[in-house]
Design an enzyme around this catalytic site. Structure first.
Site, PDB file in Angstrom:
ATOM      1  N   ARG A   8     -46.866   8.768  43.648  1.00 32.59           N
ATOM      2  CA  ARG A   8     -46.871   7.597  44.518  1.00 32.59           C
ATOM      3  C   ARG A   8     -48.060   7.574  45.477  1.00 32.59           C
ATOM      4  O   ARG A   8     -48.320   6.571  46.121  1.00 32.59           O
ATOM      5  CB  ARG A   8     -45.544   7.536  45.299  1.00 32.59           C
ATOM      6  CG  ARG A   8     -44.367   7.165  44.426  1.00 32.59           C
ATOM      7  CD  ARG A   8     -43.031   7.470  45.099  1.00 32.59           C
ATOM      8  NE  ARG A   8     -42.677   8.894  45.006  1.00 32.59           N
ATOM      9  CZ  ARG A   8     -41.569   9.423  45.507  1.00 32.59           C
ATOM     10  NH1 ARG A   8     -40.716   8.652  46.177  1.00 32.59           N
ATOM     11  NH2 ARG A   8     -41.322  10.700  45.375  1.00 32.59           N
ATOM     12  N   LYS A  15     -50.843  15.847  46.084  1.00 35.73           N
ATOM     13  CA  LYS A  15     -50.381  15.306  47.362  1.00 35.73           C
ATOM     14  C   LYS A  15     -50.489  16.303  48.515  1.00 35.73           C
ATOM     15  O   LYS A  15     -50.955  15.956  49.601  1.00 35.73           O
ATOM     16  CB  LYS A  15     -48.925  14.831  47.223  1.00 35.73           C
ATOM     17  CG  LYS A  15     -48.326  14.385  48.534  1.00 35.73           C
ATOM     18  CD  LYS A  15     -47.082  13.554  48.356  1.00 35.73           C
ATOM     19  CE  LYS A  15     -45.941  14.309  47.773  1.00 35.73           C
ATOM     20  NZ  LYS A  15     -44.743  13.454  47.635  1.00 35.73           N
TER      21      LYS A  15
END
Ligand code: UD1
Ligand code: CA
Length: 449
Positions: A8, A15
């Site tokens: 995402r 991330k």
């Protein structure tokens, strides 16, 4: 757990390597873990494993070890990859997520204490959220006892109404954890092995599962998107600025447009104008003025220093009562001693300007040591690079370097000397002399006084 890519984030970087408050997400998490004084910090790595390992080692060094999760098949699988290192450790395993960076040490301490005093086999840290969208929900029975965790995408409409969520932080008895983990099936919408299923399995096998409801939801918010990352950055920044205003007595003309690292220290009555960025371990004294557009990184400023607009100061030191800028650039351990002044469009690299020395306009001073009360005329350049090597320039006390002087290093200009405008100085200048021309020659001796 720090193996995931973080789909995402829409990023090529893992991330946990994205930075918050100047440090990778994973660094925040392992730093907090270290403060708990654990036997070891085992980090599950996968995506960009090497870079993640480096970020961890830079923060906690020896205390860290790693388990590789080659393919990311879920949080259960992530813990599974650490089986050989932990299964027979007969210890308490605290599971943290690499993308939950703001969890506080105190909270974890209380959580662990609670786990011990409840004599539980598994504890889950939960919070209540206004908007629980995206998180796993804590499902309880009518009596309020824990039943299971259901992920957003696997939840029924009714379960989605539950506002108590799983923070992704757990305590386990190591033996129980791995026994239950063997029974986890990827029977969910994503076809992944969910660590969250372990709690239900332990419960079914007669183990004790304990939910620790924490009051501060922000602390356990996970970062899943760049929008959330920016929100967190904003939170950290606001807190740092507020602290500087309230505790340290710093004036911010516009606190919403200042970018100050949480590690920065700033003295009282210093004034920070809008759009100033202060990064890393920067220390600024009292009564300074930092004008708009300045960026100060890992540097130290004394008291009563003025930094004028759009100046960049990196890894440098500025003593009290100096002035810098506008549009000046100090870098690589530039040092300005007391009352030195660096003006418009002056770059100072790896150089020292001693007390009261001035370089007011359009200069490059690199690899130079410049004495006290010396004046560097407009357009002066230290020609420090011959294409292969860098060379040093030394200018002694009370020198007047004429406008547009080229100092071809290595070269030394003796005390109280002068160079004429446009000189190209290729040889050392003796003290008390005037040199001029191309190449510069001694024109006369100056009387001392
Ligand atoms: C997880 C929890 C959810 C909880 C939320 C809290 C599960 C199934 N769900 O969801 O209940 O509300 O955290 O933030 O656990 N990771 C790996 N390997 C993998 C998958 C993930 O190392 O195969 C790591 C990620 O790098 C990340 C962490 O585990 O640091 C959490 O993974 P993520 O995919 O963000 O889980 P959520 O969907 O947020
Ligand atoms: Ca997450």
């Amino acid at each position: 757990m720090a193996a995931g890519l973080g789909t995402r984030m829409k990023s090529r970087r893992a991330k946990v390597l994205h930075e918050l408050g100047g440090a990778p997400l994973i660094a925040h998490v392992v730093r907090t873990a270290q403060a708990l004084d654990p036997r070891t910090i085992l980090v599950v790595v996968g995506h960009q494993a090497q870079e993640v390992e480096q970020a961890v080692l830079a923060e906690v060094g020896e205390l860290a070890s790693f388990a590789i999760q080659a393919k990311q098949r879920g949080t259960g699988d992530a813990v599974e990859s650490a089986r050989s290192q932990l299964e027979h450790s007969d210890s308490l395993v605290l599971v943290l997520s690499g993308d939950v960076p703001l969890i506080k040490l105190e909270t974890l301490r209380k959580f662990i204490e609670h786990h011990y005093s409840a004599a539980a086999d598994c504890s889950i840290l939960s919070v209540r959220l206004e908007n629980p969208t995206g998180y796993g929900r804590i499902i309880r029975d009518e009596s309020g006892a824990f039943q299971k965790i259901v992920e957003q995408r696997d939840a029924t409409e009714e379960q989605r109404q539950v506002r108590e969520i799983n923070s992704g932080i757990y305590c386990f008895d190591s033996g129980q954890l791995f026994r239950a983990l063997s029974k986890v099936e990827p029977a969910n919408d994503q076809g992944e092995y969910y660590l969250t299923d372990v709690a239900e399995i332990i419960l079914r096998n007669g183990g004790g599962v304990n939910v620790f409801l924490h009051h501060d939801a922000r602390e356990v918010s996970g970062i899943n998107t760049r929008a959330e990352l920016a929100e967190f950055e904003n939170l950290i920044r606001r807190a740092a600025i507020r602290k500087l205003m309230i505790d340290s007595g710093v004036t911010f003309i516009d606190p919403s447009h200042a970018y100050i690292s949480a590690e920065a220290e700033i003295g009282r009555d210093t004034i920070i104008y809008p759009n100033v960025t202060i990064e890393g371990k920067t220390i600024i004294g009292e009564g300074c003025v930092i004008r708009s557009g300045a960026r100060i990184t890992n540097s130290r400023l004394g008291d009563a220093v003025t930094i004028k607009d759009h100046s960049i100061i990196v890894d440098s030191q500025i003593e009290s009562s100096c002035a810098v800028g506008p549009f000046a650039h100090l870098r690589m351990n530039a040092v300005l001693e007391e009352k030195a002044t660096v003006g418009n469009f002056v770059e100072v690299k790896k150089s020292r300007l001693k007390r009261g020395t001035k370089a007011m306009h359009l200069s490059y001073l690199g690899d130079a040591t410049i004495g006290e009360r010396t004046n560097i005329g407009a357009g002066t350049i230290t020609c420090n690079y011959d294409g292969k090597h860098k060379h040093e320039t030394i200018i002694e006390d009370d020198v007047k370097v004429g406008s547009d002087t080229m100092l071809v290093a290595p070269v030394r200009v003796g005390a109280r000397s002068m160079t004429g405008a446009g000189s190209v100085v290729t040889k050392d200048v003796p003290p008390d002399s005037l040199v001029a021309g191309v190449p510069a020659k001694v024109k006369k001796k100056l009387s001392r006084g």
